[in-house]
Design an enzyme around this catalytic site. Structure first.
Site, PDB file in Angstrom:
ATOM      1  N   PRO A 185      33.594  42.958  33.552  1.00  0.00           N
ATOM      2  CA  PRO A 185      33.667  42.609  32.590  1.00  0.00           C
ATOM      3  C   PRO A 185      33.570  42.595  31.383  1.00  0.00           C
ATOM      4  CG  PRO A 185      35.544  42.981  34.373  1.00  0.00           C
ATOM      5  CD  PRO A 185      34.133  41.901  34.732  1.00  0.00           C
ATOM      6  N   CYS A 186      33.253  43.161  29.993  1.00  0.00           N
ATOM      7  CA  CYS A 186      33.010  42.680  29.313  1.00  0.00           C
ATOM      8  C   CYS A 186      34.219  41.959  28.337  1.00  0.00           C
ATOM      9  CB  CYS A 186      31.721  43.347  28.216  1.00  0.00           C
ATOM     10  SG  CYS A 186      30.781  42.479  26.808  1.00  0.00           S
ATOM     11  N   GLN A 187      34.436  40.154  27.517  1.00  0.00           N
ATOM     12  CA  GLN A 187      34.781  40.599  27.726  1.00  0.00           C
ATOM     13  C   GLN A 187      35.178  40.494  26.191  1.00  0.00           C
ATOM     14  OE1 GLN A 187      37.033  37.839  28.956  1.00  0.00           O
ATOM     15  NE2 GLN A 187      35.884  38.946  31.084  1.00  0.00           N
TER      16      GLN A 187
END
Ligand SMILES: C[S@@+](CC[C@H](N)C(=O)[O-])C[C@H]1O[C@@H](n2cnc3c(N)ncnc32)[C@H](O)[C@@H]1O
Length: 392
Positions: free
Chosen positions: A74-76
């Site tokens: 998942p992208c931060q």
């Protein structure tokens, strides 16, 4: 035909695995730390190869060799600050991802992420790793794909990256489009996937059942119409829904029915309390599709009634309109899950699983594009005599 082995990282409830398994990839490991999502995955693909925990806790010894890794961290965030190198502590999940690639040494990996991913520092880091770092054996191809262009009744854009060390693999060409150009088929519509379901579900709750997964009792297993559950909106909410035509939203509400937060915000958030359209794909299904204030999630059935308020706003004809949000079952079908998919968890957990998934039709189109490369790669590794025999 070969049966390439597959690792699904951040596997969720298995949306991506459905598409890849349908094209002949065999799951040998899935990692997912949300227990209910991991249990749904296990209910459909078996528990034996699932690690229901944090990817960071999976030891090197537990990582098998595999032909393909699917799933992306998942992208931060999308700030311009930091994250440009793997040592940044916020990059832990990417470090884990690289560790899996190094250990499993897949021929191909597929990363899916949000459509804005190409604007993120994580994406820059990935390009750098492929250029001169841990991924330098791999050729990357990437772009933003819309699930509707691959036969899914939903407009959902995702960044897809295919990394390959058996020859560059282009993203799959669209098979469907809005205008039906060339030999493409028209976009699938909501009517195609949820038309014909009962308009007024009987129950507000999932059936009362429990199953054991990973040594824990969890709600489930539920399937099909078990998930066709309605909510219990207040009379005021029902009144609001009745004014919203297909494609409309909060701007169709009469002033006296507008909640203060919207009355004071005359522009923006146009899709809240929106109503879907029968003859289009749906908007993106998110994890809170059961809350009408979160998007365009009202059932598409609505016909204009006779009654008009003082500002000329029309209420729907109550006999010909369905004033409710889509059910979990409808959301799962729009997300392209099979009718008989098996679900584990509470209502909220299952909604999260549905909203987080990659629609299986999109995953399948990607898998179909990649699959022939494995057959070719396995052929090349055969001795010449056998290659000729296999080709015939
Ligand atoms: C976008 S969802 C994956 C959806 C999945 N590919 C599908 O198609 O159904 C990302 C998943 O990563 C999981 N996740 C996030 N951090 C994790 C971690 N540290 N270890 C394991 N799973 C993690 C989340 O629980 C979530 O289910």
């Amino acid at each position: 035909m070969t049966t390439p082995s597959m690792i699904d990282l951040f596997a969720g409830c298995g949306g991506m695995t459905i598409g890849f398994a349908a094209e002949g990839f065999k799951p040998i490991l899935a990692v997912e730390w949300d227990k209910a999502a991991a249990a749904t995955y296990a209910a459909n693909f078996g528990e034996g190869h699932v690690i229901p925990g944090d990817i960071a806790q999976v030891s090197d010894e537990e990582i098998p060799e595999a032909d393909i890794i699917i799933g992306g961290p998942p992208c931060q965030g999308f700030s311009n600050l930091g994250l440009k190198n793997l040592d940044d502590p916020r990059n832990q999940l990417w470090r884990e991802y690289m560790r899996f690639v190094a250990k499993a040494h897949p021929k191909v990996f597929v990363i899916e992420n949000v459509d804005r991913f190409s604007k993120s520092p994580e994406f820059q880091m990935l390009l750098a790793e492929a250029d001169h770092g841990a991924l330098r054996e791999y050729e990357l191809r990437f772009g933003v794909l819309n699930a509707a262009d691959y036969g899914v009744a939903q407009r959902r854009k995702r960044t897809i990256i295919i990394g390959s060390r058996i020859g560059a693999i282009e993203l799959p060409a669209a098979t469907h489009d809005r205008q039906q150009e060339g030999n493409r088929q028209p976009w699938k519509t909501l009517r195609d996937v949820i038309g014909g379901l009962p308009a007024h579900p009987a129950s507000t709750e999932l059936p009362d059942s429990r199953g054991e997964f990973f040594g824990e009792l969890m709600p489930g297993v539920f399937t099909g119409l078990d998930l066709h559950i309605r909510r219990t909106p207040t009379l005021k909410s029902l009144d609001r829904y009745s004014f919203v035509p297909p494609g409309g939203g909060r701007f169709d509400l009469p002033a006296q029915l507008l909640p203060n937060c919207w009355a004071n915000k005359p522009t923006g958030t146009t899709d809240v309390m929106g109503r879907l359209r029968w003859d289009s794909p749906s908007v993106t299904i998110r994890t809170e599709f059961f809350k009408p204030e979160k998007g365009q999630y009202l059932h598409p059935q609505w016909e204009r009634g006779e009654w008009v308020d003082e500002f000329g706003k029309h209420r729907g004809n109550p006999a010909k309109s369905v004033d409710r949000v889509i059910t979990h079952y409808e959301a799962s079908l729009i997300q392209d899950f099979p009718h008989d998919y098996r679900w584990v968890g509470t209502k909220i957990q299952i909604a999260r699983q549905i909203g987080n998934a990659v629609p299986s039709g999109l995953a399948r189109a990607i898998a179909r594009q990649i699959r022939p490369y494995f057959d070719e790669a396995s052929l090349i590794s055969e001795p010449l005599e056998r290659q000729l025999a296999l080709i015939g």
